[in-house]
Write a protein that holds these residues in place. Structure first.
Motif, mmCIF file in Angstrom:
data_model
loop_
_atom_site.group_PDB
_atom_site.id
_atom_site.type_symbol
_atom_site.label_atom_id
_atom_site.label_comp_id
_atom_site.label_asym_id
_atom_site.label_seq_id
_atom_site.Cartn_x
_atom_site.Cartn_y
_atom_site.Cartn_z
ATOM 1 N N THR A 83 -1.714 3.944 -4.178
ATOM 2 C CA THR A 83 -3.057 3.632 -3.701
ATOM 3 C C THR A 83 -2.947 2.992 -2.325
ATOM 4 O OG1 THR A 83 -3.770 3.226 -5.974
ATOM 5 C CG2 THR A 83 -5.150 2.313 -4.232
ATOM 6 N N PRO A 84 -3.763 3.448 -1.375
ATOM 7 C CA PRO A 84 -3.752 2.796 -0.067
ATOM 8 C C PRO A 84 -4.067 1.308 -0.198
ATOM 9 C CG PRO A 84 -4.940 4.862 0.044
ATOM 10 C CD PRO A 84 -4.664 4.598 -1.413
ATOM 11 N N LEU A 85 -3.543 0.513 0.705
ATOM 12 C CA LEU A 85 -3.666 -0.939 0.621
ATOM 13 C C LEU A 85 -5.111 -1.408 0.508
ATOM 14 C CD1 LEU A 85 -2.450 -3.768 0.630
ATOM 15 C CD2 LEU A 85 -2.571 -3.705 3.125
ATOM 16 N N GLY B 287 0.817 -1.204 0.000
ATOM 17 C CA GLY B 287 0.000 0.000 0.000
ATOM 18 C C GLY B 287 0.851 1.254 0.000
ATOM 19 N N ALA B 288 0.214 2.367 -0.281
ATOM 20 C CA ALA B 288 0.905 3.651 -0.358
ATOM 21 C C ALA B 288 0.978 4.340 0.999
ATOM 22 C CB ALA B 288 0.182 4.553 -1.353
ATOM 23 N N GLU B 289 0.823 3.578 2.080
ATOM 24 C CA GLU B 289 0.798 4.164 3.405
ATOM 25 C C GLU B 289 2.153 4.690 3.870
ATOM 26 O OE1 GLU B 289 -2.744 1.644 3.057
ATOM 27 O OE2 GLU B 289 -0.665 1.360 2.540
ATOM 28 N N GLY B 290 3.155 4.551 3.084
ATOM 29 C CA GLY B 290 4.493 4.965 3.496
ATOM 30 C C GLY B 290 5.260 3.755 3.958
ATOM 31 N N GLY B 291 6.557 3.837 3.885
ATOM 32 C CA GLY B 291 7.350 2.666 4.227
ATOM 33 C C GLY B 291 8.417 2.973 5.228
ATOM 34 N N THR B 292 9.615 2.653 4.876
ATOM 35 C CA THR B 292 10.729 2.702 5.811
ATOM 36 C C THR B 292 11.272 4.100 6.038
ATOM 37 O OG1 THR B 292 12.320 2.421 4.038
ATOM 38 C CG2 THR B 292 11.471 0.419 5.076
#
Length: 169
Positions: free
Chosen positions: A21-23, A3-8
């Motif tokens: 796109t959000p998960l 998802g596009a929620e952000g990562g590391t």
């Protein structure tokens, strides 16, 4: 499917904040399309995107994922402090760096136990939720089994919010 929620913290800020796109939306749409075209049995969806808890995993499975993974949750389990310097080779706790002086801070045996304990507790939570929902296995979960409160204090199933739809060709 991530998802596009952000990562590391390694991605540029504009990407984390504005692209993708959000998960939940990506997962439900992908599942619907694969199902409609008869491809769901041939193509498996592995979901990620801020999946920390047992409930996050149960929700993703109910929405159509065949499996889940969680990178950020494991990073936190080994001691990530979210300094957002992953792309700089200057991670202050030594996780996302090749700098030998910073890597010294990682005790692999200790961190391995922390990750194993976190993973075990998360899977136990999944088992408990699935059993409480009346299923023997996560594969029984469907969108109708997961509910979300809306801003008006109403409660709706994910099937109501993200209905399985027919794709028009």
């Amino acid at each position: 499917m991530d998802g596009a929620e952000g990562g590391t913290g390694a991605a540029p800020l504009e990407f984390s904040d504005s692209i993708g796109t959000p998960l939940v939306e990506g997962l439900t749409n992908s599942y619907n399309i694969l199902k409609e075209y008869g491809l769901k049995d041939e193509i498996k969806i592995i979901a990620a995107g801020k999946l920390f808890t047992g409930f996050d995993i149960v929700k993703a499975i109910a929405l159509g994922a065949d499996a889940c993974y969680g990178a950020r949750s494991m990073m936190l389990a080994i001691g990530c402090i979210q300094a957002l310097t992953c792309n700089s080779n200057k991670c202050p706790v030594g996780i996302t760096t090749q700098n030998p002086d910073l890597v010294k801070g990682i005790n692999v045996e200790q961190k391995a136990k922390r990750v194993a304990n976190f993973h075990h507790a998360t899977l136990e939570a999944v088992r408990e939720i699935v059993a409480a929902a009346g299923y023997d296995c996560v594969t029984g979960l469907k969108r109708k089994d997961i509910f979300k409160r809306d801003s008006n204090h109403g409660v709706h199933s994910y099937e109501d919010i993200y209905p399985t739809y027919k794709v028009e060709v």
